[in-house]
Design an enzyme around this catalytic site. Structure first.
Site, PDB file in Angstrom:
ATOM      1  N   ASP A 247       0.787  -1.282  -0.014  1.00 45.05           N
ATOM      2  CA  ASP A 247       0.158  -0.080  -0.133  1.00 45.05           C
ATOM      3  C   ASP A 247       0.853   1.183  -0.141  1.00 45.05           C
ATOM      4  O   ASP A 247       0.478   2.257  -0.748  1.00 45.05           O
ATOM      5  CB  ASP A 247      -0.885  -0.137   1.279  1.00 45.05           C
ATOM      6  CG  ASP A 247      -1.971  -1.212   1.272  1.00 45.05           C
ATOM      7  OD1 ASP A 247      -2.613  -1.055   1.924  1.00 45.05           O
ATOM      8  OD2 ASP A 247      -2.119  -1.703   0.070  1.00 45.05           O
TER       9      ASP A 247
ATOM     10  N   TYR B  19       2.220   2.051  -3.564  1.00 47.24           N
ATOM     11  CA  TYR B  19       0.980   2.409  -4.269  1.00 47.24           C
ATOM     12  C   TYR B  19       0.867   4.068  -3.972  1.00 47.24           C
ATOM     13  O   TYR B  19       0.619   4.717  -4.833  1.00 47.24           O
ATOM     14  CB  TYR B  19      -0.339   1.659  -3.914  1.00 47.24           C
ATOM     15  CG  TYR B  19      -1.475   2.247  -4.640  1.00 47.24           C
ATOM     16  CD1 TYR B  19      -2.392   3.146  -3.991  1.00 47.24           C
ATOM     17  CD2 TYR B  19      -1.606   1.905  -5.991  1.00 47.24           C
ATOM     18  CE1 TYR B  19      -3.438   3.692  -4.836  1.00 47.24           C
ATOM     19  CE2 TYR B  19      -3.008   2.238  -6.574  1.00 47.24           C
ATOM     20  CZ  TYR B  19      -3.710   3.246  -6.155  1.00 47.24           C
ATOM     21  OH  TYR B  19      -4.788   3.680  -6.751  1.00 47.24           O
TER      22      TYR B  19
ATOM     23  N   SER C 263     -18.150 -21.000  -5.378  1.00 45.15           N
ATOM     24  CA  SER C 263     -17.485 -21.665  -6.600  1.00 45.15           C
ATOM     25  C   SER C 263     -17.881 -22.860  -6.829  1.00 45.15           C
ATOM     26  O   SER C 263     -18.924 -23.538  -6.200  1.00 45.15           O
ATOM     27  CB  SER C 263     -15.994 -21.306  -6.535  1.00 45.15           C
ATOM     28  OG  SER C 263     -15.467 -22.124  -5.416  1.00 45.15           O
ATOM     29  N   MET C 264     -17.468 -23.606  -7.997  1.00 47.75           N
ATOM     30  CA  MET C 264     -17.823 -24.798  -8.296  1.00 47.75           C
ATOM     31  C   MET C 264     -16.428 -25.602  -8.536  1.00 47.75           C
ATOM     32  O   MET C 264     -15.600 -25.485  -8.613  1.00 47.75           O
ATOM     33  CB  MET C 264     -18.353 -24.750  -9.876  1.00 47.75           C
ATOM     34  CG  MET C 264     -19.731 -24.371 -10.016  1.00 47.75           C
ATOM     35  SD  MET C 264     -20.306 -24.711 -11.525  1.00 47.75           S
ATOM     36  CE  MET C 264     -19.642 -23.035 -12.185  1.00 47.75           C
TER      37      MET C 264
ATOM     38  N   LYS D 167     -20.441 -21.931 -19.434  1.00 47.36           N
ATOM     39  CA  LYS D 167     -19.631 -21.110 -18.104  1.00 47.36           C
ATOM     40  C   LYS D 167     -19.115 -19.804 -18.900  1.00 47.36           C
ATOM     41  O   LYS D 167     -18.026 -19.868 -19.518  1.00 47.36           O
ATOM     42  CB  LYS D 167     -18.556 -22.009 -17.623  1.00 47.36           C
ATOM     43  CG  LYS D 167     -18.148 -21.392 -16.396  1.00 47.36           C
ATOM     44  CD  LYS D 167     -17.180 -22.440 -15.582  1.00 47.36           C
ATOM     45  CE  LYS D 167     -16.659 -21.746 -14.395  1.00 47.36           C
ATOM     46  NZ  LYS D 167     -15.801 -20.641 -14.497  1.00 47.36           N
TER      47      LYS D 167
ATOM     48  N   ARG E 222     -19.062 -10.783  -6.002  1.00 46.34           N
ATOM     49  CA  ARG E 222     -18.653 -12.342  -5.359  1.00 46.34           C
ATOM     50  C   ARG E 222     -17.855 -11.747  -4.053  1.00 46.34           C
ATOM     51  O   ARG E 222     -18.188 -12.326  -3.018  1.00 46.34           O
ATOM     52  CB  ARG E 222     -18.255 -13.344  -6.161  1.00 46.34           C
ATOM     53  CG  ARG E 222     -18.060 -14.572  -5.336  1.00 46.34           C
ATOM     54  CD  ARG E 222     -17.553 -15.656  -6.509  1.00 46.34           C
ATOM     55  NE  ARG E 222     -17.461 -17.048  -5.572  1.00 46.34           N
ATOM     56  CZ  ARG E 222     -16.229 -17.270  -4.870  1.00 46.34           C
ATOM     57  NH1 ARG E 222     -15.303 -16.454  -4.912  1.00 46.34           N
ATOM     58  NH2 ARG E 222     -16.064 -18.348  -4.315  1.00 46.34           N
TER      59      ARG E 222
ATOM     60  N   GLU F  10     -23.777 -13.527 -14.284  1.00 46.01           N
ATOM     61  CA  GLU F  10     -22.269 -13.060 -14.684  1.00 46.01           C
ATOM     62  C   GLU F  10     -22.337 -11.982 -15.432  1.00 46.01           C
ATOM     63  O   GLU F  10     -23.439 -11.603 -16.270  1.00 46.01           O
ATOM     64  CB  GLU F  10     -21.681 -14.247 -15.567  1.00 46.01           C
ATOM     65  CG  GLU F  10     -20.278 -14.400 -15.548  1.00 46.01           C
ATOM     66  CD  GLU F  10     -19.815 -15.085 -14.355  1.00 46.01           C
ATOM     67  OE1 GLU F  10     -20.577 -15.715 -13.682  1.00 46.01           O
ATOM     68  OE2 GLU F  10     -18.572 -15.099 -14.184  1.00 46.01           O
TER      69      GLU F  10
ATOM     70  N   LYS G  66     -14.248 -27.722 -17.681  1.00 46.93           N
ATOM     71  CA  LYS G  66     -13.399 -26.691 -18.056  1.00 46.93           C
ATOM     72  C   LYS G  66     -12.917 -26.827 -19.471  1.00 46.93           C
ATOM     73  O   LYS G  66     -12.102 -28.009 -19.841  1.00 46.93           O
ATOM     74  CB  LYS G  66     -12.256 -26.210 -16.920  1.00 46.93           C
ATOM     75  CG  LYS G  66     -12.785 -25.941 -15.702  1.00 46.93           C
ATOM     76  CD  LYS G  66     -13.551 -24.651 -15.845  1.00 46.93           C
ATOM     77  CE  LYS G  66     -12.576 -23.320 -15.757  1.00 46.93           C
ATOM     78  NZ  LYS G  66     -11.706 -22.776 -14.900  1.00 46.93           N
TER      79      LYS G  66
HETATM   80  N1  1X7 Z   1     -24.341 -21.025 -16.225  1.00 48.86           N
HETATM   81  C1  1X7 Z   1     -23.934 -20.935 -14.977  1.00 48.86           C
HETATM   82  O1  1X7 Z   1     -24.486 -21.472 -13.633  1.00 48.86           O
HETATM   83  C2  1X7 Z   1     -22.512 -20.238 -14.982  1.00 48.86           C
HETATM   84  C3  1X7 Z   1     -22.086 -19.713 -16.023  1.00 48.86           C
HETATM   85  N2  1X7 Z   1     -20.985 -19.098 -15.947  1.00 48.86           N
HETATM   86  C4  1X7 Z   1     -20.281 -18.868 -14.732  1.00 48.86           C
HETATM   87  N3  1X7 Z   1     -19.058 -18.517 -14.916  1.00 48.86           N
HETATM   88  C5  1X7 Z   1     -20.535 -19.335 -13.402  1.00 48.86           C
HETATM   89  C6  1X7 Z   1     -19.904 -19.449 -12.248  1.00 48.86           C
HETATM   90  C7  1X7 Z   1     -20.864 -20.200 -11.432  1.00 48.86           C
HETATM   91 BR1  1X7 Z   1     -20.103 -20.560  -9.625  1.00 48.86          BR
HETATM   92  S1  1X7 Z   1     -22.142 -20.897 -12.217  1.00 48.86           S
HETATM   93  C8  1X7 Z   1     -21.760 -20.134 -13.745  1.00 48.86           C
END
Ligand code: 1X7
Length: 322
Positions: free
Chosen positions: A38, A41, A87-88, A119, A140, A174, A314
């Protein structure tokens, strides 16, 4: 006594200081991963303030010194998410998807239908409405505490300011910057000698977290809303029905989503969009597979960190154009 700078020299130093401070501010806010102290900065920020006070004709509205607050520490008030924004879990192969499906079937004792969604490569956004009026928008953050970005969200064209009914609800989705808007923004920044954004996701995060909502307004952000959080509506039994209700209320939903009763249908969806990815007008980084039944989602619940009823398949990272 240091020699007085010419106006051209001052302009050069000011642009360089702004570019550096914008990068540091973006790291601090977009990735919560500051690369400087900090103190460093603040010293650099003070250098810019001093130069701009010496050459006030060089001050421009987009300078970080023109933001209300200005320093990175006190930009947004915090919002507590009553229901954490989890998150997932991530998977990277069809074998792992088969394992996910087997875990789900084992837990509920029967085969289940899924809802399959792209996603989106953006940043999560929660929208709260009170009696049909947009009350608050938040990021978030760390899942429990996010930033209040309500003023900025009001500038995003596809976010309804008023619902067709006086509902008190929370929805989530999103926030993204379409690829065309991203290309246009980076071209403008390059011409202005500013640091360009690395990708549409960073550009969306940097644009949503602008202190000056007039800047956000120029950034052509949009949304895809995919979760009807609260209150539970008895008539909505599946994710598919929830998404249709979101569309009825005026939210932008992603029309590519499908219901799938077999893994082959999910594999086909994944293969199709892994191929079509570059031709989409927005960035995606995978596919989200959700148990379609909301009752079964509830029954499956969450682990400490992620839901048991959804998974993110992914894609391999896109190869950056050289
Ligand atoms: N369709 C969805 O649920 C979805 C789409 N895009 C994303 N970046 C995310 C993130 C989470 Br956490 S859910 C989700």
């Amino acid at each position: 006594m240091a020699e007085k700078l010419t106006k051209e020299q001052a302009q050069e130093q000011i642009l360089a200081l702004r570019a550096q401070l914008n990068v540091w501010a973006e790291q601090y806010y977009d990735r919560d991963a500051p690369t400087v102290s900090d103190r460093e900065y603040d010293l650099t920020y003070q250098q810019l303030v001093n130069l701009e006070s010496e050459f006030p004709e060089l001050i421009t509205p987009d300078s970080i010194t023109q933001r209300v607050g200005g320093t990175v520490e006190d930009e947004f008030s915090k919002v507590r998410h009553e229901i954490p924004m989890l998150s997932m879990g991530d998977i990277f192969s069809k074998e792992e998807l088969i394992e996910f499906d087997q875990r789900v079937q084992k837990a509920v004792g029967k085969p289940v239908d899924y809802h399959v969604e792209l996603k989106i490569d953006g940043l999560s956004l929660a929208l709260e409405y009170r009696l049909g009026k947009l009350f608050r928008a938040s990021t978030r953050g760390n899942g429990s505490i996010g930033e209040d970005v309500t003023a900025n969200a009001r500038t995003i064209a596809d976010i309804p300011q008023t619902l067709p009914e006086p509902l008190t609800i929370e929805v989530r989705g999103e926030c993204l910057m379409p690829k065309a808007a991203f290309a246009k923004l980076n071209e403008k920044r390059e011409q202005a000698g500013l640091q360009v954004f690395a990708n549409p996701r960073n550009a969306a995060a940097g644009s949503l977290r602008q202190l000056d909502e007039k800047v956000t307004r120029e950034r052509e952000l949009s949304t895809f809303i995919y979760t009807y959080v609260t209150p539970p509506v008895a008539a909505i039994k599946t994710q598919q029905e929830a998404v249709h209700e979101l569309a009825r209320l005026g939210f932008t939903i992603n029309e590519t989503s499908i219901e799938a009763s077999s893994l082959d249908q999910i594999f086909e969806f994944i293969d199709h969009y892994e191929q079509e990815r570059d031709s989409l007008p927005y960035g995606i980084d995978g596919v989200v597979i959700k148990v379609n039944s909301l009752q079964l989602q509830e029954q499956l619940g969450n682990t400490v960190k992620v839901p048991r009823w959804e998974i993110a398949y992914k894609f391999a990272p896109e190869v950056a154009e050289t």
